[in-house]
Design a protein around this motif. Structure first.
Motif, PDB file in Angstrom:
ATOM      1  N   VAL A 171       0.844  -1.208   0.000  1.00 22.87           N
ATOM      2  CA  VAL A 171       0.000   0.000   0.000  1.00 22.87           C
ATOM      3  C   VAL A 171       0.875   1.252   0.000  1.00 22.87           C
ATOM      4  O   VAL A 171       0.663   2.182  -0.789  1.00 22.87           O
ATOM      5  CB  VAL A 171      -0.954  -0.009   1.222  1.00 22.87           C
ATOM      6  CG1 VAL A 171      -1.664   1.329   1.358  1.00 22.87           C
ATOM      7  CG2 VAL A 171      -1.959  -1.144   1.106  1.00 22.87           C
ATOM      8  N   SER A 172       1.879   1.253   0.850  1.00 19.40           N
ATOM      9  CA  SER A 172       2.747   2.426   0.954  1.00 19.40           C
ATOM     10  C   SER A 172       3.489   2.664  -0.371  1.00 19.40           C
ATOM     11  O   SER A 172       3.619   3.799  -0.832  1.00 19.40           O
ATOM     12  CB  SER A 172       3.737   2.211   2.105  1.00 19.40           C
ATOM     13  OG  SER A 172       4.543   3.340   2.282  1.00 19.40           O
ATOM     14  N   TYR A 173       3.927   1.568  -1.003  1.00 26.40           N
ATOM     15  CA  TYR A 173       4.673   1.679  -2.265  1.00 26.40           C
ATOM     16  C   TYR A 173       3.756   2.155  -3.394  1.00 26.40           C
ATOM     17  O   TYR A 173       4.169   2.925  -4.269  1.00 26.40           O
ATOM     18  CB  TYR A 173       5.289   0.317  -2.619  1.00 26.40           C
ATOM     19  CG  TYR A 173       6.566   0.364  -3.437  1.00 26.40           C
ATOM     20  CD1 TYR A 173       7.150   1.561  -3.839  1.00 26.40           C
ATOM     21  CD2 TYR A 173       7.190  -0.828  -3.829  1.00 26.40           C
ATOM     22  CE1 TYR A 173       8.328   1.576  -4.590  1.00 26.40           C
ATOM     23  CE2 TYR A 173       8.363  -0.821  -4.576  1.00 26.40           C
ATOM     24  CZ  TYR A 173       8.927   0.381  -4.957  1.00 26.40           C
ATOM     25  OH  TYR A 173      10.084   0.389  -5.704  1.00 26.40           O
ATOM     26  N   ILE A 198       5.477  11.263   4.321  1.00 22.91           N
ATOM     27  CA  ILE A 198       5.185  10.681   5.645  1.00 22.91           C
ATOM     28  C   ILE A 198       3.661  10.651   5.734  1.00 22.91           C
ATOM     29  O   ILE A 198       3.016  11.641   6.042  1.00 22.91           O
ATOM     30  CB  ILE A 198       5.884  11.495   6.754  1.00 22.91           C
ATOM     31  CG1 ILE A 198       7.391  11.473   6.459  1.00 22.91           C
ATOM     32  CG2 ILE A 198       5.566  10.927   8.141  1.00 22.91           C
ATOM     33  CD1 ILE A 198       8.300  11.984   7.512  1.00 22.91           C
ATOM     34  N   ARG A 199       3.096   9.531   5.385  1.00 25.09           N
ATOM     35  CA  ARG A 199       1.704   9.434   4.955  1.00 25.09           C
ATOM     36  C   ARG A 199       0.775   9.051   6.105  1.00 25.09           C
ATOM     37  O   ARG A 199      -0.003   9.865   6.574  1.00 25.09           O
ATOM     38  CB  ARG A 199       1.643   8.400   3.810  1.00 25.09           C
ATOM     39  CG  ARG A 199       0.364   8.336   3.024  1.00 25.09           C
ATOM     40  CD  ARG A 199       0.443   7.222   1.988  1.00 25.09           C
ATOM     41  NE  ARG A 199       0.636   5.921   2.633  1.00 25.09           N
ATOM     42  CZ  ARG A 199      -0.342   5.101   2.998  1.00 25.09           C
ATOM     43  NH1 ARG A 199      -1.588   5.426   2.764  1.00 25.09           N
ATOM     44  NH2 ARG A 199      -0.076   3.934   3.594  1.00 25.09           N
ATOM     45  N   LYS A 200       0.845   7.787   6.559  1.00 25.70           N
ATOM     46  CA  LYS A 200      -0.067   7.337   7.623  1.00 25.70           C
ATOM     47  C   LYS A 200       0.685   6.807   8.825  1.00 25.70           C
ATOM     48  O   LYS A 200       0.255   6.979   9.957  1.00 25.70           O
ATOM     49  CB  LYS A 200      -0.985   6.233   7.101  1.00 25.70           C
ATOM     50  CG  LYS A 200      -2.181   6.730   6.349  1.00 25.70           C
ATOM     51  CD  LYS A 200      -3.366   5.819   6.571  1.00 25.70           C
ATOM     52  CE  LYS A 200      -4.609   6.397   5.933  1.00 25.70           C
ATOM     53  NZ  LYS A 200      -5.671   5.392   5.801  1.00 25.70           N
ATOM     54  N   GLY A 201       1.755   6.064   8.571  1.00 22.86           N
ATOM     55  CA  GLY A 201       2.563   5.561   9.672  1.00 22.86           C
ATOM     56  C   GLY A 201       1.839   4.556  10.551  1.00 22.86           C
ATOM     57  O   GLY A 201       1.983   4.578  11.774  1.00 22.86           O
TER      58      GLY A 201
HETATM   59  P1  A3P Z   1       3.102   4.832   5.041  1.00 18.95           P
HETATM   60  O1  A3P Z   1       3.089   5.170   3.578  1.00 18.95           O
HETATM   61  O2  A3P Z   1       2.426   3.514   5.322  1.00 18.95           O
HETATM   62  O3  A3P Z   1       2.569   5.906   5.911  1.00 18.95           O
HETATM   63  P2  A3P Z   1      10.538   4.626   3.646  1.00 18.95           P
HETATM   64  O4  A3P Z   1      11.223   5.661   4.468  1.00 18.95           O
HETATM   65  O5  A3P Z   1      11.231   3.306   3.680  1.00 18.95           O
HETATM   66  O6  A3P Z   1      10.236   5.133   2.271  1.00 18.95           O
HETATM   67  O7  A3P Z   1       9.141   4.313   4.355  1.00 18.95           O
HETATM   68  C1  A3P Z   1       8.086   5.232   4.362  1.00 18.95           C
HETATM   69  C2  A3P Z   1       6.989   4.739   5.288  1.00 18.95           C
HETATM   70  O8  A3P Z   1       7.425   4.927   6.652  1.00 18.95           O
HETATM   71  C3  A3P Z   1       5.689   5.526   5.142  1.00 18.95           C
HETATM   72  O9  A3P Z   1       4.648   4.610   5.457  1.00 18.95           O
HETATM   73  C4  A3P Z   1       5.882   6.597   6.203  1.00 18.95           C
HETATM   74  O10 A3P Z   1       4.708   7.225   6.612  1.00 18.95           O
HETATM   75  C5  A3P Z   1       6.483   5.755   7.329  1.00 18.95           C
HETATM   76  N1  A3P Z   1       7.174   6.572   8.333  1.00 18.95           N
HETATM   77  C6  A3P Z   1       8.107   7.533   8.141  1.00 18.95           C
HETATM   78  N2  A3P Z   1       8.453   8.089   9.302  1.00 18.95           N
HETATM   79  C7  A3P Z   1       7.731   7.482  10.268  1.00 18.95           C
HETATM   80  C8  A3P Z   1       7.646   7.621  11.685  1.00 18.95           C
HETATM   81  N3  A3P Z   1       8.379   8.506  12.326  1.00 18.95           N
HETATM   82  N4  A3P Z   1       6.785   6.823  12.350  1.00 18.95           N
HETATM   83  C9  A3P Z   1       6.040   5.904  11.698  1.00 18.95           C
HETATM   84  N5  A3P Z   1       6.068   5.720  10.352  1.00 18.95           N
HETATM   85  C10 A3P Z   1       6.906   6.504   9.644  1.00 18.95           C
END
Ligand code: A3P
Length: 303
Positions: free
Chosen positions: A145-147, A264-267
């Motif tokens: 989903v995130s990708y 930084i979308r849903k986390g």
């Molecule tokens: P979502 O799209 O599910 O929200 P990457 O850094 O490997 O590209 O990963 C990005 C994912 O990590 C995204 O997930 C992002 O929101 C989440 N993310 C980044 N910082 C975060 C944090 N501090 N706490 C929780 N999730 C985080």
């Protein structure tokens, strides 16, 4: 590189094309394939730390944590530059910007270096120098989903198509950096041969302080409770979302279009429930069972 210079050079990416290429059956960006020899010949140093993951596992979150651990929790120093300039991404080649290899070569030690490469494509010098690796792993459903959202908004990557189309592509490993399954399995099987610490996104969400402590101990740093609390706070979702050094807001919208989806979308753990159709979930679980049987690697799809 200074942020000002970076912002001048990044304009050169306006007309970029996102063609895919292949290295040893792994789909990679064509620009990565174009400099494959340089990537393979990259010279690691003994005190490098490699952060490896399949895309969207929470790599940036852990990079910020690692940087702060090395800085003993000094927030001011951690804000010296955007994360993508502090941590070179050795797979990346986006001229006129310096490639990840060039950026890393020009950097003083100790360096934190990022990769999304599967284990078998890692430049051999990392193993020759016995470099410590942190592998960030996230359950496949949330990664997908995130990708999907990331491929929509990141103009360096191919458009993902509809969710239904993307579901099939991801499951078949037909996305940049290939199959999620092969990636996590390859790294998992190597974890006892090299200095590799597995960090799970779900564990980080469950108890970030425990995981930050684990990472700092792996890096040979004993931090006080107070410093651990500072790092936890500064890397929490809400703070990172507003932090221009972490939220990619320093990148122009023709590269990263956050009006489509924020970086930084849903986390969350379990956002896949809002996207997977019942039939997709059944198909996915069936494929998952086949691929992951006997591997001994357990992911949590919800907490
Ligand atoms: P979502 O799209 O599910 O929200 P990457 O850094 O490997 O590209 O990963 C990005 C994912 O990590 C995204 O997930 C992002 O929101 C989440 N993310 C980044 N910082 C975060 C944090 N501090 N706490 C929780 N999730 C985080």
């Amino acid at each position: 590189m200074e942020l000002g210079l970076f912002q001048k050079l990044v304009g050169g990416l306006k007309n970029m094309k996102h063609k895919m290429g292949v290295v040893q059956d792994i789909p990679l960006l064509q620009t990565t394939c174009d400099i494959w020899d340089k990537i393979q010949n990259f010279q690691a140093r003994e005190d490098d730390i490699l952060i490896a993951s399949f895309p969207k596992a929470g790599s940036m979150w852990v990079q910020e944590i690692m940087d702060l651990i090395l800085l003993n929790g000094d927030i001011k120093k951690s804000m010296r530059a955007p994360c993508f300039l502090k941590v070179p991404f050795i797979d990346l080649n986006a001229a006129p910007l310096p490639s990840g290899v060039e950026a890393a070569n020009g950097m003083e030690s100790p360096r934190i270096i990022k990769t999304h490469l599967p284990l078998q494509l890692i430049p051999p010098s990392f193993w020759e120098k016995n470099v410590k690796v942190i592998y960030v792993a996230r359950n496949a459903k949330d990664s997908m989903v995130s990708y999907f959202y990331f491929q929509k908004m990141n103009k360096m990557l191919p458009d993902p198509g509809t969710w239904n189309e993307y579901f099939s592509k991801f499951l078949a490993g037909n996305v940049p950096w290939g199959s999620w399954f092969d990636h996590v399995i390859g790294w998992w099987r190597a974890k006892d041969k090299h200095q590799i610490l597995f960090v799970f996104y779900e564990d980080m969400i469950e108890d970030p302080k425990r995981e930050i402590r684990k990472i700092s101990q792996f890096l040979g740093k004993e931090l006080t409770e107070e410093v651990l609390d500072i790092i936890q706070h500064h890397t929490s979702f809400d703070i990172m979302k507003e932090n221009p050094m972490a939220n990619l807001s320093t990148l122009p919208s023709f590269v990263i279009d956050q009006s489509i989806s924020p970086f930084i979308r849903k986390g969350k753990v379990g956002d896949w429930r809002n996207h997977f159709l019942v039939v997709q979930n059944a198909l996915f679980d069936e494929e998952y069972m086949k691929k992951m049987k006997g591997v001994g690697l357990n992911f949590r799809n919800e907490l």
